[in-house]
Scaffold this motif. Sequence first.
Motif, short mmCIF file in Angstrom:
data_model
loop_
_atom_site.label_atom_id
_atom_site.label_comp_id
_atom_site.label_asym_id
_atom_site.label_seq_id
_atom_site.Cartn_x
_atom_site.Cartn_y
_atom_site.Cartn_z
N LYS A 166 -2.54 43.93 9.29
CA LYS A 166 -2.47 45.15 8.44
C LYS A 166 -1.06 45.00 7.71
O LYS A 166 -0.98 45.89 6.77
CB LYS A 166 -2.25 46.37 9.70
N VAL A 194 -1.99 43.60 4.54
CA VAL A 194 -2.87 44.62 3.75
C VAL A 194 -1.83 45.61 2.92
O VAL A 194 -1.99 45.93 1.67
CB VAL A 194 -3.65 45.48 4.60
N TYR A 239 -10.08 41.70 0.91
CA TYR A 239 -11.48 41.49 1.16
C TYR A 239 -11.58 40.52 2.74
O TYR A 239 -12.15 40.82 3.65
CB TYR A 239 -12.50 40.95 0.47
N MET A 289 -9.63 42.40 5.42
CA MET A 289 -10.33 43.38 6.10
C MET A 289 -11.68 42.97 6.81
O MET A 289 -12.20 43.54 7.84
CB MET A 289 -11.07 44.41 5.00
N ASN A 329 -8.16 52.33 8.14
CA ASN A 329 -7.84 51.51 6.76
C ASN A 329 -7.07 52.53 5.76
O ASN A 329 -6.16 52.28 4.91
CB ASN A 329 -9.06 51.02 5.93
N VAL A 378 -9.96 48.54 -1.75
CA VAL A 378 -9.81 48.52 -0.30
C VAL A 378 -11.08 49.02 0.12
O VAL A 378 -11.73 48.64 1.09
CB VAL A 378 -8.82 49.63 0.10
N SER A 428 -13.59 46.97 2.46
CA SER A 428 -13.94 47.47 3.93
C SER A 428 -15.46 47.52 4.05
O SER A 428 -15.98 47.34 5.27
CB SER A 428 -13.16 48.78 4.18
#
Length: 884
Positions: free
Chosen positions: A498, A501, A778, A781, A813, A861, A865
């Motif tokens: 996370k 991300v 990508y 996720m 997310n 995103v 996801s």
Amino acid sequence: MEWIISTWLRLKAFILRRRFDRDLDDELTFHLAMHAEKHASGVEQTDEANYAARRSFGNVARIKEACREMRTFMSLESFWQDFRFGLRGVRKSPGFAVVAVLTLALGIGTSTWCFNLVRQWVLQAVTFPHSNRLLVVWEIDTKKGWTGSASAPDFLDWREQSHEFDGLSAWTFRQFNLTGMDVPERIAGARVSPDFFRTLEVTPFLGRDFRPEEGQPGLGQVALISYGFWSERFNKDINLENKTFLLDGERYTVIGVMPESFHFSLMGRTNIWVPLVLTEKERANRATGWLNVIGRLKSQTNIHTAQQSMSTIAQQMERQYPESNTHSGVLLRSLSEEIGRNTGEMGIYSGFIIGICILLIVCTNIASVYLARALMRRKEMTVRMALGARKTRLARQLLAESLLLVPAAVALGLGVSVLAANWATASIPYDNRGYLPNYGQIYLDWATFIYATGISLFSVLLFTLAPMMETNKLDLTGSLKETSAASSTGLSGRKLRKALVVAEIVLALVVLVPAGLMSKSLANRFKEDPGFQPDHVLTAKMNLPAAKYREPAQLVTFQERLLDHLGALPQVQSAGLTVSIPFGHSYGGAEIWIDGRPAPKPGEVPGMAITSVTPGYMPALGLHLVRGRFVNQEDGPSAPAVIVINQTLAHRYFPDEDPVGHKIRLSREDAVPRTIVGIVKDIKTSGMDEEAKNQSYIPFTQSPSRSITVVVRTTAEPLSLVNSLRESVLAVDQDQPISDILMLTQRISDEEAPYRIFAQFTVFFGILALFLAAIGLYGVMAYLVESRSREIGIRMACGAQPQTILWLVLSGNLKLVLAGLSMGLVFAWVVAQLLQSLLYHVTANDPATYLGAAAVICAAVLLASVVPLRRAAKVDPMIVLRYE
């Protein structure tokens, strides 16, 4: 002495480590046998005795490690072992290694190229000795804040009254007509004070410098030439005796050659320097600023003291000469700052930040892959720790595996940097390169190699940090009990994912927002109307020598004959002459004194751009007539003086009346007022971002000039008339060179090139950052969804619908996206402030650009996801639970 002996013994043991290991094994076997014999107590040795001997003796492997640490370089040996282990891993996964190296090389190459831009074009742009003491001196309008060149008498007063400088020199650009050699041509040069090169502390590598007396009338017929000119025209002949040529019809003697490395970028490409010899008229004219001034501070003086001193001198001159020097001050800038402003240092700094962001995006992508590999190897690391391996040893092994990427990544990264540098240089117009440090070239040196190696090592540490942190959190008992890869992911692994991300989103925004601002600014510049029609227009410049064309009538005759020749060409639709062409880097100026109105106060006299034109100039350039008429054939030397003004001047000074018929004088001393006969549309003269300004046109026959620009509108391809244009000029004067032959569209393109090129590179970096970030998002996720497959299976087994699962993951997310957007937009705003001076009709705070960049990130995103989520939602929950 002891440490030398110890080092030698350790080095010898490392080189002969196989022999050392055999000796150590024999010694330990002997000691174990002795212990076993002692425990046997005279009884025949048994397995129990051997076991007791090993138990009392201790861990043999640890004893071996301790002995190796004492007798050899254990860290070096263990690193070598880790290195060989890493090589085996590369052979097992060559695809991963290739992708990691190429990705890292892309980030290193981009960052290294941006580093070279900053270092060579900004930080090391000035290579003169003691360059920190070189200052550029400007006149400044203390009321309006405008800066400009100095008049000759102001410069002479500065030099006489200032005591803060070791030297104060002036220079001005000059295009010379070079004759007396092979063929006549126009060549770039400069007139400089005789002490100019001594101020820079540069000496000719061949011959001598100017002497002080050569700045006096009649003694300045000498010239210094550039290394390139000397090589091309004189074949590097070191004998300079009797080397002469004609400049504007006057003979000059070559006295020296400047070093090959000499480049004063504020002058552009300069090949000839002659002494600055001021006429009596120039020494008396304080109204016209035309000299650029540079000074070298005394070693004990700083710029603040010099600024105070020069400001005091300017105030005294303001009181002494109120007519010309009211609101006239002095501004000092360091030479490095001045060159940085010309180069666009704020844009370069922002580009460097963008390059670092791309490198960090690359590191984030590789870190996510390395973290996935670390989680897959969690069992392996747990077993190693159970067998006695320390966490530091495991971290060192991971680091050694990553360091294998460095040599190939650095080599390829330097290759990418070279390609980017060549691409950038080729994108810059040839003439523009002269105003850049090192003529726009970006070269590789040891500093480049050190930087590339340093950031590659930093990158390795950065993307190895995530798997090292995960390894450091290993719990032997829990890890050995885990039965699946999914369960091994753990909470810590998800937190790291996370964090990656959020980092990807922040870094991508820092690149995307400037790219969006620059693309919008570039689009605004393209949409701007220049005020004329540049298509199918050919332009060329020339200077008529004063020795041949002394009288105004001779200049008028030349232009008439030339226009007759051009008009006879079948491909010519219209032709005209002017002193200054739009986007031609030079425009004259004049004051505005309107008859019948109160005289303006000193220091508040309005000004306007002015140029002399022939009647064919308006149709040739494609000017739009708003009211009245343009210059025509009846406006001869003896006809009433007339002038044509633009809309801005008309609206500013005649807002409620018709300007046509009013009279304007060009200076206080101008005895003949000029009648306004027409109004034309405003045009851009120096850039598409130019604000509206006062402009005017007067007949060439009433104000002839030796500096001429030919403007020809053609019905065919403009460049096809180049030879015909040269032949027409030579038909009028066989010794007259013509140069700077360019289409008008090319002049505009060259002038806009710095903004266009920077915008293109910024947009390219934005697309690259988005591509890399999308791939990274990508991957992360997909892995996060995969790590929750057991949870998803249980929820679906309990009756959860796919839409519920989709919203569950997307809502999680969304928190990451909001965290990344909140930080990324702030950092992007900070970087965008550096670009404010490059933006046109868009601010660095443009909400639409920030919202657009955020929307692009959200879309990336969402796509990253949804695809893995749809795949996970289609999995049979019973299969997942059975696997678990």
